[in-house]
Scaffold this active site. Structure first.
Site, PDB file in Angstrom:
ATOM      1  N   ASP A 177       0.765  -1.041  -0.400  1.00  0.00           N
ATOM      2  CA  ASP A 177       0.073   0.069   0.339  1.00  0.00           C
ATOM      3  C   ASP A 177       0.610   1.621  -0.539  1.00  0.00           C
ATOM      4  OD1 ASP A 177      -2.304   1.955   0.807  1.00  0.00           O
ATOM      5  OD2 ASP A 177      -3.393   0.407   1.603  1.00  0.00           O
ATOM      6  N   GLU A 221      -3.930   2.659  -4.561  1.00  0.00           N
ATOM      7  CA  GLU A 221      -2.293   2.088  -4.683  1.00  0.00           C
ATOM      8  C   GLU A 221      -2.491   0.831  -4.067  1.00  0.00           C
ATOM      9  OE1 GLU A 221      -3.736   4.933  -0.701  1.00  0.00           O
ATOM     10  OE2 GLU A 221      -4.891   4.632  -2.999  1.00  0.00           O
TER      11      GLU A 221
END
Length: 303
Positions: A177, A221
């Protein structure tokens, strides 16, 4: 004269394109192409040797559907030919609507049917499969990063967990992440954010993905890497190496170096993991542990 020259250029370009496609097709192995149903368009490559098809997760091609036996049929491939053999399946294997009673050589376009699943045989180098390769890629990859997409990844995750239950082999999941990605978008713009996502994907693909690993953009993301036949210790070492790779890489956009790092979580298949979702939740909780610990670090799931 000008028109003749243009025509010659166009014909030459077409010939080059066709020659390029023909050369690309030659590199493709024989395959089974699913025709119809929920797997329509799925391509299963047939490598030299024996490919077992059946419901068992440890089959070369695992098809968990009604009417499919645990080990249903096998395809034997060498450099010049392929043959299909039923493995004593409960409902039979049908080749061009005829029930198989003995090993039979396969020809281009032959249809193999088991239960409600029909598969078309395409031999090595057949140009027809290039069209299906493109369709398969479009359906299963993320348009921006060219990684696998969430749908494909979830299917592979469930399949690999099922395999572990049968084989007992290790399996590790890594989740990345990107840190403060919203702030990066707000500060430098969404084009810069897209650049980071694409560049990060390229760097990881070229430096950290092994044959058999599944690298996917899960959303936004967040990225995942599924590592078959990899234990937790090995997975941790891979995750830490990739984290450092991202941290040290120069993400240069519009003349500026962008601040990019990732919080990483990993988990492996073990007692208590019954589904792919279970494994994902464990790795995801390890990501939050990395974030709470200051970000830009790797943590593994602890019960």
């Amino acid at each position: 004269m000008s028109d003749d020259n243009n025509s010659t250029v166009v014909i030459t370009d077409i010939r080059k394109a066709l020659a390029s496609l023909e050369e690309e097709a030659k590199q493709k192995p024989a395959c089974l192409l699913v025709v119809g149903g929920e797997l329509n368009g799925t391509i299963f490559n047939l490598q030299v040797g024996e490919t077992v098809v059946g419901r068992n997760p440890d089959c070369s091609i695992s098809l968990d559907f009604n009417g499919v036996s645990r080990r249903h049929f096998t395809v034997s491939v060498n450099e010049s030919e392929a043959a299909v053999t039923d493995l004593g399946s409960a409902n039979g294997t049908y080749l061009n609507n005829n029930k198989l009673t003995a090993p039979t050589a396969l020809k281009r376009g032959d249809m193999i049917k088991i239960g409600a699943i029909a598969m078309k045989f395409l031999p090595k180098g057949d140009p027809e499969r290039l069209t299906y390769d493109k369709l398969h890629e479009e359906a299963n990859t993320d348009g921006l990063t060219k990684c696998y997409n969430k749908t494909f990844f979830n299917n592979q995750l469930e399949l690999e967990v099922k395999k572990c239950k049968v084989t007992g082999k290790p399996l590790t999941l890594i989740i990345f992440d990107l840190d403060h990605f919203k702030k990066l978008n707000d500060t430098y713009g969404h084009d810069a954010g897209d650049y980071v996502l694409k560049e990060k994907s390229r760097v990881i693909k070229e430096n950290g993905i092994r044959q058999g690993d599944v690298f996917a953009r899960y959303g936004g993301e967040e990225f995942c890497i599924l590592l078959p036949n990899t234990n937790l210790k090995q997975g941790f070492e891979i995750a830490e190496r990739l984290r450092k790779l991202v941290e040290k890489h120069e993400f240069i956009y519009d003349g500026k170096r962008l601040p990019v790092s990732a919080s990483v979580g990993i988990a492996d298949y073990r007692q208590g993991v019954l589904t792919g979702t279970d494994l994902f939740k464990r790795a995801d909780s390890a990501v939050y542990k990395s974030k709470e610990g200051g970000r830009n670090q790797v943590n593994f799931y602890k019960a």
